[in-house]
Design a protein around this motif. Structure first.
Motif, mmCIF file in Angstrom:
data_model
loop_
_atom_site.group_PDB
_atom_site.id
_atom_site.type_symbol
_atom_site.label_atom_id
_atom_site.label_comp_id
_atom_site.label_asym_id
_atom_site.label_seq_id
_atom_site.Cartn_x
_atom_site.Cartn_y
_atom_site.Cartn_z
ATOM 1 N N LEU A 46 41.041 -13.589 -18.361
ATOM 2 C CA LEU A 46 41.438 -12.426 -17.594
ATOM 3 C C LEU A 46 40.340 -12.143 -16.568
ATOM 4 N N ARG A 47 40.764 -11.880 -15.327
ATOM 5 C CA ARG A 47 39.807 -11.699 -14.240
ATOM 6 C C ARG A 47 39.819 -10.276 -13.708
ATOM 7 N N CYS A 48 38.655 -9.834 -13.273
ATOM 8 C CA CYS A 48 38.520 -8.484 -12.738
ATOM 9 C C CYS A 48 37.563 -8.497 -11.557
ATOM 10 N N SER A 49 38.038 -7.998 -10.423
ATOM 11 C CA SER A 49 37.168 -7.818 -9.256
ATOM 12 C C SER A 49 36.946 -6.324 -9.067
ATOM 13 N N PRO A 50 35.708 -5.865 -9.166
ATOM 14 C CA PRO A 50 35.451 -4.424 -9.055
ATOM 15 C C PRO A 50 35.655 -3.929 -7.634
ATOM 16 N N MET A 51 35.660 -2.630 -7.508
ATOM 17 C CA MET A 51 35.737 -2.014 -6.182
ATOM 18 C C MET A 51 34.506 -2.413 -5.381
ATOM 19 N N LYS A 52 34.665 -2.451 -4.081
ATOM 20 C CA LYS A 52 33.557 -2.807 -3.194
ATOM 21 C C LYS A 52 32.411 -1.826 -3.398
ATOM 22 N N GLY A 53 31.227 -2.365 -3.562
ATOM 23 C CA GLY A 53 30.061 -1.510 -3.746
ATOM 24 C C GLY A 53 29.784 -1.143 -5.189
ATOM 25 N N HIS A 54 30.682 -1.537 -6.098
ATOM 26 C CA HIS A 54 30.482 -1.258 -7.522
ATOM 27 C C HIS A 54 29.850 -2.455 -8.208
ATOM 28 N N SER A 55 28.803 -2.189 -8.973
ATOM 29 C CA SER A 55 28.116 -3.289 -9.635
ATOM 30 C C SER A 55 28.215 -3.208 -11.155
ATOM 31 N N HIS A 56 28.968 -2.220 -11.655
ATOM 32 C CA HIS A 56 29.109 -2.044 -13.099
ATOM 33 C C HIS A 56 30.576 -2.249 -13.457
ATOM 34 N N VAL A 57 30.807 -3.066 -14.459
ATOM 35 C CA VAL A 57 32.164 -3.398 -14.890
ATOM 36 C C VAL A 57 32.312 -3.132 -16.386
ATOM 37 N N TYR A 58 33.450 -2.601 -16.749
ATOM 38 C CA TYR A 58 33.754 -2.271 -18.141
ATOM 39 C C TYR A 58 35.123 -2.856 -18.482
ATOM 40 N N TRP A 59 35.264 -3.362 -19.693
ATOM 41 C CA TRP A 59 36.557 -3.841 -20.174
ATOM 42 C C TRP A 59 37.003 -2.957 -21.338
ATOM 43 N N TYR A 60 38.287 -2.612 -21.320
ATOM 44 C CA TYR A 60 38.914 -1.816 -22.381
ATOM 45 C C TYR A 60 40.196 -2.517 -22.810
ATOM 46 N N ARG A 61 40.573 -2.259 -24.056
ATOM 47 C CA ARG A 61 41.824 -2.828 -24.585
ATOM 48 C C ARG A 61 42.690 -1.686 -25.094
ATOM 49 N N GLN A 62 43.976 -1.770 -24.785
ATOM 50 C CA GLN A 62 44.924 -0.799 -25.307
ATOM 51 C C GLN A 62 45.966 -1.525 -26.144
ATOM 52 N N LEU A 63 45.935 -1.291 -27.443
ATOM 53 C CA LEU A 63 46.956 -1.832 -28.327
ATOM 54 C C LEU A 63 48.181 -0.931 -28.253
ATOM 55 N N PRO A 64 49.349 -1.447 -28.606
ATOM 56 C CA PRO A 64 50.568 -0.627 -28.536
ATOM 57 C C PRO A 64 50.423 0.701 -29.278
ATOM 58 N N GLU A 65 50.840 1.760 -28.643
ATOM 59 C CA GLU A 65 50.851 3.111 -29.228
ATOM 60 C C GLU A 65 49.458 3.648 -29.514
ATOM 61 N N GLU A 66 48.435 3.109 -28.871
ATOM 62 C CA GLU A 66 47.075 3.596 -29.077
ATOM 63 C C GLU A 66 46.405 3.928 -27.751
ATOM 64 N N GLY A 67 45.262 4.575 -27.831
ATOM 65 C CA GLY A 67 44.459 4.842 -26.644
ATOM 66 C C GLY A 67 43.642 3.627 -26.268
ATOM 67 N N LEU A 68 42.894 3.750 -25.185
ATOM 68 C CA LEU A 68 42.057 2.650 -24.734
ATOM 69 C C LEU A 68 40.771 2.589 -25.557
ATOM 70 N N LYS A 69 40.381 1.366 -25.919
ATOM 71 C CA LYS A 69 39.168 1.168 -26.702
ATOM 72 C C LYS A 69 38.163 0.343 -25.888
ATOM 73 N N PHE A 70 36.949 0.833 -25.832
ATOM 74 C CA PHE A 70 35.887 0.132 -25.117
ATOM 75 C C PHE A 70 35.619 -1.226 -25.752
ATOM 76 N N MET A 71 35.418 -2.233 -24.890
ATOM 77 C CA MET A 71 35.060 -3.554 -25.392
ATOM 78 C C MET A 71 33.644 -3.952 -24.962
ATOM 79 N N VAL A 72 33.401 -3.961 -23.640
ATOM 80 C CA VAL A 72 32.125 -4.487 -23.149
ATOM 81 C C VAL A 72 31.801 -3.881 -21.805
#
Lengths: 115, 112
Positions: free
Chosen positions: A21-47
């Motif tokens: 899975l690929r992610c390109s951050p907004m221009k000028g942003h140097s911090h990236v975070y990944w979250y996972r949302q399982l069905p019927e749940e909120g978002l959970k921080f990964m990395v």
């Protein structure tokens, strides 16, 4: 100014295959975070990553999952030997600085389906 | 251990009335709070935030209130519009961590 971009938007894999899975951050942003949302749940921080560095990977499963944010190019979340339980929506967010006091802006997500 | 809780899975209000979404947290180290809105098949969209040094922040129809002693925050939307119908997530973060901790979400339905 383009927002956070993620691709693919949808990904279908069979058990045992690899998912990238690929992610390109907004221009000028140097911090990236990944979250996972399982069905019927909120978002959970990964990395949380900065360029070439993993800052916090406390939310990553111990096996099969890895993430990188190279000096050039997008951040990659890699899942090896996928299992059905990996089926979820994976969201990437970015911020210009570390997230404390800074808003994180999210991409549209990648919906992974493992058959 | 659910550090951020949204105890109401759903809320239904009439167009033009006020919508109040609630959020409770347990970690006293949290010092920045955010509300996101999410439509199906899209990513969360930032709505409004508040620092722990404030007790209120207002942006147009959206106001967030923070009660630190009760570890409670709320989002007020007034007047509510049908386009506000979505899932609303409360999130919190502590200094020097970067990561957001999300609640389970509240589905808001605004009826015309």
């Amino acid at each position: 100014n383009a927002g956070v971009m993620q691709n693919p938007r949808h990904l279908v894999r069979r058990r045992g295959q690899e998912a990238r899975l690929r992610c390109s951050p907004m221009k000028g942003h140097s911090h990236v975070y990944w979250y996972r949302q399982l069905p019927e749940e909120g978002l959970k921080f990964m990395v949380y990553l900065q360029k070439e560095n993993i800052i916090d990977e406390s939310g990553m499963p111990k096996e099969r999952f890895s993430a990188e944010f190279p000096k050039e190019g997008p951040s990659i979340l890699r899942i090896q030997q996928v299992v059905r339980g990996d089926s979820a929506a994976y969201f990437c967010a970015s911020s210009p600085n570390r997230g404390d006091g800074e808003t994180q802006y999210f991409g549209p997500g990648t919906r992974l389906l493992v058959l | 251990d659910q550090q951020v809780k949204q105890n109401s899975p759903s809320l239904s209000v009439q167009e033009g009335r006020i919508s109040i979404l609630n959020c409770d947290y347990t970690n006293s180290m949290f010092d920045y709070f955010l509300w996101y809105k999410k439509y199906p098949a899209e990513g969360p969209t930032f709505l409004i935030s508040i620092s722990s040094i404030k007790d209120k922040n207002e942006d147009g129809r959206f106001t967030v209130f923070l009660n630190k002693s009760a570890k409670h925050l709320s989002l007020h939307i007034v007047p509510s519009q049908p386009g506000d119908s979505a899932v609303y997530f409360c999130a919190a973060t502590a200094s020097n961590t970067g990561k957001l901790i999300f609640g389970q979400g509240t589905t808001l339905q605004v009826k015309p």
